[in-house]
Design a protein around this motif. Structure first.
Motif, PDB file in Angstrom:
ATOM      1  N   PRO A   1       0.792  -1.179  -0.084  1.00 35.23           N
ATOM      2  CA  PRO A   1      -0.241  -0.012   0.054  1.00 35.23           C
ATOM      3  C   PRO A   1       0.940   1.280  -0.098  1.00 35.23           C
ATOM      4  N   ASP A   2       2.163   1.164  -0.183  1.00 40.68           N
ATOM      5  CA  ASP A   2       3.029   2.431  -0.150  1.00 40.68           C
ATOM      6  C   ASP A   2       2.975   3.362  -1.444  1.00 40.68           C
ATOM      7  N   LYS A   3       3.235   4.484  -1.421  1.00 39.70           N
ATOM      8  CA  LYS A   3       3.056   5.649  -2.266  1.00 39.70           C
ATOM      9  C   LYS A   3       3.842   5.283  -3.487  1.00 39.70           C
TER      10      LYS A   3
ATOM     11  N   PRO B   1      -2.700  -5.078   1.064  1.00 41.65           N
ATOM     12  CA  PRO B   1      -2.554  -5.475   2.496  1.00 41.65           C
ATOM     13  C   PRO B   1      -3.198  -4.386   3.422  1.00 41.65           C
ATOM     14  N   VAL B   2      -3.760  -4.622   4.387  1.00 42.11           N
ATOM     15  CA  VAL B   2      -4.173  -3.607   5.391  1.00 42.11           C
ATOM     16  C   VAL B   2      -2.859  -3.025   5.984  1.00 42.11           C
ATOM     17  N   PRO B   3      -2.853  -1.667   6.113  1.00 40.14           N
ATOM     18  CA  PRO B   3      -1.630  -0.919   6.503  1.00 40.14           C
ATOM     19  C   PRO B   3      -1.167  -1.298   7.831  1.00 40.14           C
ATOM     20  N   ARG B   4       0.002  -1.847   8.199  1.00 35.37           N
ATOM     21  CA  ARG B   4       0.453  -2.156   9.273  1.00 35.37           C
ATOM     22  C   ARG B   4      -0.143  -3.550  10.015  1.00 35.37           C
ATOM     23  N   LEU B   5      -1.163  -3.921   9.286  1.00 30.23           N
ATOM     24  CA  LEU B   5      -1.966  -5.305   9.663  1.00 30.23           C
ATOM     25  C   LEU B   5      -2.709  -5.223  10.926  1.00 30.23           C
TER      26      LEU B   5
END
Length: 482
Positions: free
Chosen positions: A78-80, A99-103
């Motif tokens: 999900p990174d820019k 993925p959900v950021p930072r899970l």
């Protein structure tokens, strides 16, 4: 140009940092991207998967490969910098998993656009941070997923297939969870999009363990590299490397551990939590969020107020101050003295231990840019006197007072340690884009000059912006001087 080196030294190869750690390579790449105008929003790129100039070109080069054209299901981080890859996936009607950021609230989201929605603006919105939450259909670790291609973000990679992330372990944990779901097949390739300067010919093999995910393909704006894959892929989650706190932060790991334990598999966690850096980063983020909320709550007081320059005071700022309420119930004796509780004695004024001067500051640099750069290097002055419009500022460090109680003793900063921590620090603007007309703006990142300054107490009257960085309940920062 590769390996974060300055151009050229034609015959020289990239020099290995004196302290050979993953963090030393990260700092080398982050610093090179910032100081050479290669970094893009969000800035600064420290402690991030860095967004780089040419990310869209690298994504387009990936889309030209057969491995991408033949893939029907793609997982992208999900990174820019990988946002252009997510856009192309939806444009090419591929099944996209993010993925959900930072899970922290789940595992995978399957991106689903509204039926019939194909506008470029809608796709870009869907792959943004907020859009991924709005248009994502959450999946659990018990759902069936099969991936043809995995695209990861990286800080540094080598042609041997070694990958260095931002240091939080999210990418490796996501891969381990996908291995548990059997979403990764033997022919599933792992790719990454990076700038050319993030690619090393070799990285020390001793820095990498069985939890590190190797890379099969490296795509830059100018080349495609098939790596030699010197290490094996993780077979799943390595529980002995995780602490109980990590499971509390990421509930999906706790769910998987329960499933594994019910199946009779050993899932012993490490007893000591060594993620000190993660805890410090989390506390810093919490303090930042609290300060932002306080700043927003005082926004109405600061709007419309002019900047206070040296030798002047803002009259509008004085007029907005609300006087403290006095206790009107106190009785007054015949001699004019108040009969009430004695006033609390004033705290002694802190004494400045030493002062550091930072100069060569760009006129376009803002206070928050420098404060962020200081925080990343672990430097926290009690008071900052901002004269950015004149190209410099002062950092005041107070002499330590007596400890308030047990556990309240913190390391005392010293002049040599602060100057060493700020060595080769660069802060700048948008990388030198031109402003209105033909005049170029002076907003390229600059290498700051850090030197000792004679310690002196900042004047209370007519002074530039003075920012108290140590008070537990700081007042909102005055409007920044440009």
């Amino acid at each position: 140009m590769q390996n974060g080196e300055e151009p050229p030294a034609s015959t020289e190869t990239a020099k290995v940092p004196e302290e050979v750690t993953k963090q030393s390579f990260r700092l080398k790449i982050w610093r090179h991207l910032e100081t050479n105008g290669l970094a893009m929003f969000p800035r600064p790129v420290y402690n991030r998967i860095p967004n780089f100039k040419g990310a869209a070109e690298a994504a387009a080069k990936l889309a030209e490969l057969d491995v991408f054209k033949n893939a029907t299901t793609v997982k992208v981080n999900p990174d820019k910098p990988q946002e252009p890859v997510r856009v192309i996936c939806l444009e090419k009607h591929k099944t996209l998993y993010v993925p959900v950021p930072r899970l922290q609230s789940g595992f995978l989201n399957r991106m689903v656009l509204p039926e019939g929605e194909t506008r470029p603006g809608a796709i870009r919105k869907a792959v943004s941070r907020n859009g991924m939450e709005t248009f994502g259909q959450p999946l659990s670790i018990e759902d069936s997923v099969s991936l043809d291609l995995v695209v990861m973000g990286s800080v540094a990679v080598s042609k041997e297939g070694y990958r260095i992330g931002k240091g939080k372990g999210y990418g490796d944990l996501e891969f381990g969870l996908m291995m548990h779901m059997k979403a990764i097949k033997p022919n599933t390739l792992v790719a990454t999009t990076v700038h050319d300067c993030q690619v090393f010919d070799t990285l020390p093999a001793e820095l990498f363990g069985p939890h590190d995910v190797p890379i099969d393909l490296i795509i830059t704006p100018t080349q495609v590299i098939e790596t030699q894959r010197m290490s094996q892929r993780p077979v799943g989650i390595l529980w002995h490397l995780l602490s109980n706190r990590r499971l509390e932060l990421m509930p999906v790991l706790g769910q998987l551990r329960e499933i594994e334990m019910l199946a009779g598999r050993a899932c012993v966690l490490k007893e000591e939590d060594t993620d000190v850096e993660d805890r410090a980063a989390q506390r810093t983020a919490q303090r930042t969020r609290r300060q932002r909320r306080r700043t927003r709550s005082h926004k109405s007081q600061s709007e419309g107020e002019g900047n206070t320059t040296e030798g002047e005071e803002s009259k509008s700022t004085k007029a907005r101050r609300t006087p403290r309420r006095r206790n009107s119930n106190k009785s007054v004796s015949k001699d004019g003295k108040e009969d009430g509780k004695p006033r609390r004695p004033r705290r002694p004024k802190p004494v400045i231990d030493f002062t550091v001067k930072i100069s060569n500051i760009s006129p376009s640099t803002r206070v928050r840019d420098l404060k962020q750069a200081l925080s990343e290097r672990g430097v926290k002055p009690q008071v900052m006197v901002w004269k950015g419009f004149r190209g410099f500022c002062y950092l005041h460090f107070f002499k330590p007072g007596p400890p308030k109680g047990e556990g309240d003793i913190v390391p005392t900063p010293n002049m040599e340690g602060v100057i060493a921590a700020l060595a080769e620090m660069s802060v700048g603007g948008s990388g030198g884009t031109e402003g209105a007309g033909d005049e170029p703006r002076d907003d390229k990142p600059r290498l700051l000059l850090v030197e000792p300054a004679p310690p002196r107490q900042p004047r209370e009257e007519a002074q530039p912006q003075t920012i108290d960085t140590s008070a537990p309940e700081p007042e909102p920062v005055a409007p920044e001087v440009h």
